[in-house]
Motif scaffolding. Structure first.
Motif, PDB file in Angstrom:
ATOM      1  N   SER A 180       0.821  -1.209   0.000  1.00 17.41           N
ATOM      2  CA  SER A 180       0.000   0.000   0.000  1.00 17.41           C
ATOM      3  C   SER A 180       0.857   1.262   0.000  1.00 17.41           C
ATOM      4  CB  SER A 180      -0.898  -0.009   1.231  1.00 17.41           C
ATOM      5  OG  SER A 180      -1.408   1.272   1.493  1.00 17.41           O
ATOM      6  N   VAL A 182       0.059   3.849   1.484  1.00 17.59           N
ATOM      7  CA  VAL A 182      -0.026   4.339   2.868  1.00 17.59           C
ATOM      8  C   VAL A 182       1.130   3.784   3.676  1.00 17.59           C
ATOM      9  CG1 VAL A 182      -1.409   4.349   4.975  1.00 17.59           C
ATOM     10  CG2 VAL A 182      -2.535   4.552   2.746  1.00 17.59           C
ATOM     11  N   ASN A 248      -1.516  -2.187   4.413  1.00 20.80           N
ATOM     12  CA  ASN A 248      -2.182  -0.906   4.657  1.00 20.80           C
ATOM     13  C   ASN A 248      -2.767  -0.893   6.073  1.00 20.80           C
ATOM     14  OD1 ASN A 248      -3.680   1.427   4.687  1.00 20.80           O
ATOM     15  ND2 ASN A 248      -4.806   0.995   2.802  1.00 20.80           N
ATOM     16  N   PRO A 249      -2.248  -0.047   6.982  1.00 26.19           N
ATOM     17  CA  PRO A 249      -2.786  -0.026   8.355  1.00 26.19           C
ATOM     18  C   PRO A 249      -4.277   0.293   8.408  1.00 26.19           C
ATOM     19  CG  PRO A 249      -0.743   1.233   8.205  1.00 26.19           C
ATOM     20  CD  PRO A 249      -1.156   0.906   6.796  1.00 26.19           C
ATOM     21  N   LEU A 250      -4.783   1.036   7.435  1.00 23.44           N
ATOM     22  CA  LEU A 250      -6.203   1.402   7.440  1.00 23.44           C
ATOM     23  C   LEU A 250      -7.103   0.183   7.257  1.00 23.44           C
ATOM     24  CD1 LEU A 250      -6.043   4.643   5.256  1.00 23.44           C
ATOM     25  CD2 LEU A 250      -6.028   4.452   7.752  1.00 23.44           C
ATOM     26  N   LYS A 251      -6.571  -0.870   6.632  1.00 21.19           N
ATOM     27  CA  LYS A 251      -7.346  -2.095   6.446  1.00 21.19           C
ATOM     28  C   LYS A 251      -7.495  -2.869   7.751  1.00 21.19           C
ATOM     29  CE  LYS A 251      -7.979  -1.750   1.974  1.00 21.19           C
ATOM     30  NZ  LYS A 251      -9.316  -1.634   1.384  1.00 21.19           N
ATOM     31  N   TYR A 252      -6.586  -2.613   8.698  1.00 19.61           N
ATOM     32  CA  TYR A 252      -6.621  -3.356   9.957  1.00 19.61           C
ATOM     33  C   TYR A 252      -7.283  -2.565  11.085  1.00 19.61           C
ATOM     34  CZ  TYR A 252      -2.663  -5.385   7.368  1.00 19.61           C
ATOM     35  OH  TYR A 252      -1.868  -5.925   6.412  1.00 19.61           O
ATOM     36  N   THR A 253      -7.755  -1.379  10.772  1.00 19.37           N
ATOM     37  CA  THR A 253      -8.199  -0.462  11.817  1.00 19.37           C
ATOM     38  C   THR A 253      -9.544  -0.858  12.416  1.00 19.37           C
ATOM     39  OG1 THR A 253      -6.985   1.370  10.851  1.00 19.37           O
ATOM     40  CG2 THR A 253      -8.775   1.928  12.323  1.00 19.37           C
ATOM     41  N   SER A 258      -7.837  -0.462  17.653  1.00 20.47           N
ATOM     42  CA  SER A 258      -6.675  -0.011  16.905  1.00 20.47           C
ATOM     43  C   SER A 258      -6.183   1.377  17.311  1.00 20.47           C
ATOM     44  CB  SER A 258      -6.991   0.019  15.400  1.00 20.47           C
ATOM     45  OG  SER A 258      -7.313  -1.264  14.953  1.00 20.47           O
ATOM     46  N   GLY A 276      -4.635  -3.865  15.979  1.00 18.33           N
ATOM     47  CA  GLY A 276      -5.253  -4.080  14.680  1.00 18.33           C
ATOM     48  C   GLY A 276      -6.175  -5.284  14.718  1.00 18.33           C
TER      49      GLY A 276
END
Length: 425
Positions: A180, A182, A248-253, A258, A276
């Motif tokens: 990603s 990001v 992508n950290p946003l996918k694990y949020t 998180s 996460g």
């Protein structure tokens, strides 16, 4: 006038049989593509309805194919070509056979001719050679026509559509596995701030806060990626569809797990709490061992990240080296410390944590039912143990500091790093 036939009028296997017929005709330098060539092409295909039906009726298709091949190679059936422009044309008899195959298909409401339709038509409109073989092999056309389907063949049009869909799925899979932007941006920011801390003798206080926080988010992405990668290898391909393989950290949020909980733990006690969430379909994982590996992969990723960060401490024994750039090394030491605390927490055998996930596949259902009420309150129990149970706290911190000493991280740098991290105090 010779009719033009289109590939779409035949099954994929039938087209392959016609191509095989053309190849044997070219090898024997025949002027025209004829029904005997087509019969050879039909028998040369293995996974087809024509060969399947003949085999079911007791015919040895391999023996039949060898007989045809011998006769073609002995050139008993060759009509020598007079010029290249003649080669590749259809024998009128084959033109009639192809039309007959299309009529066979239409008679049962199928929009394309299969290898069985071709075989029935070849035997229904036999040349002298085919009629002789038919008598020798005792092949009954009506038996072939009435036999149950052995292989359901696919039309060229459907095959082309499925191929395009497969290509698109492959493209989508590649997109779902790209790193990603990001994550790349966060990594670049971490490296940039790290370079600033290394070069400046008196950096801005917020720089250490930013470096450690971004580094923590990077480690969070690595932790969850570890879970997702092992799940994908183990058989849960939905992790790719959810974007978990992109880092992508946003996918694990998860809003609470998180963000809120990790920040609270970090500010109150300087503890790294991975927050996460990757949703793994454990039912798709092929074995209990692999299910345990999936759970262990997250802490393993934290351990690997900590080891990479600790390499300078492991390789350089001169304390003065680290004293020359105290702000930079204090930030690195604090980030290592957070990784160790994250590993210590995650390996606890409590519902909701990876330590329990490692054991869960091996526990009987009675134990799972007994522990079910704890699944929703695991974090509250963790907070209670950490703040109110001295023995738990003592064992926890002993593990953390022993691990840091094994990595040869200087404890004073961790303390300096944490005091600088809370720059507002």
């Amino acid at each position: 006038m010779q009719q033009t036939f289109l590939p779409e009028q035949f099954s994929v296997q039938a087209v392959l049989a016609i191509q095989q017929a053309n190849a044997i005709a070219a090898r024997t330098r025949a002027i025209l593509l004829s029904p005997p060539h087509l019969l050879y092409g039909l028998l040369a295909q293995k996974e087809t309805d024509a060969v399947g039906v003949l085999t079911a009726l007791g015919h040895d298709t391999e023996k039949m194919l060898r007989k045809l091949k011998e006769q073609f190679e002995s050139r008993q059936m060759v009509r020598w070509q007079g010029g290249d422009k003649e080669q590749g044309r259809l024998d009128p008899a084959l033109d009639r056979v192809l039309n007959g195959a299309l009529e066979e298909a239409r008679s049962v409401g199928v929009p394309f001719a299969s290898t069985r339709d071709l075989l029935v038509s070849v035997l229904s409109y036999p040349t002298a050679e085919i009629a002789e073989w038919q008598r020798t092999w005792s092949v009954d056309v009506e038996s072939i026509r009435q036999a149950p389907v052995s292989v359901y063949e696919q039309s060229v049009t459907d095959a082309a559509e499925q191929y395009e869909q497969a290509v698109e799925r492959a493209r989508e899979a590649r997109r779902s596995q790209r790193v990603s932007p990001v994550f790349l941006g966060l990594s670049a920011a971490m490296i940039g701030i790290g370079a600033y801390l290394y070069q400046v003798t008196d950096p801005m206080p917020i720089a250490i806060f930013a470096f450690v926080t971004i580094g923590w988010v990077v480690s969070l992405a690595l932790h969850e990626f570890g879970h997702a990668l092992m799940a994908y290898i183990g058989g849960d391909y939905t992790v790719a569809e959810r974007g978990y393989l992109t880092l992508n950290p946003l996918k694990y949020t998860h809003p609470v797990l998180s963000i809120v909980m990790p920040v609270i733990f970090l500010l109150l006690g300087g503890i790294g709490l991975p927050g996460g969430a990757v949703y793994v379909h454990m039912g798709a994982i092929r074995s209990r061992w692999m299910q345990s590996v999936v759970s262990a992969a997250g802490p393993a990723a934290n351990g690997l990240f900590a080891l990479v960060l600790a390499l300078p401490f492991l390789l350089i024994s001169d304390v003065g080296f680290f004293a020359e750039k105290p702000y930079f090394w204090a930030a690195i030491a604090l980030l290592i410390f957070l990784q160790i605390t994250a590993i210590a927490f995650n390996l606890l055998p409590m519902p909701g944590l990876d330590g329990f996930g490692i054991l869960a596949p091996w526990l009987p259902m009675s134990v799972h039912r007994m522990l079910a009420p704890l699944y929703s309150f695991g974090y509250l129990l963790l907070i209670f143990l950490f703040w109110y149970v001295d023995a738990f706290r003592s064992v926890f911190w002993t593990f953390v500091w022993l691990a840091l000493l094994e990595l040869r991280v200087i404890p004073e740098l961790v303390e300096i790093g944490f005091s600088l991290y809370r720059f507002w105090t």
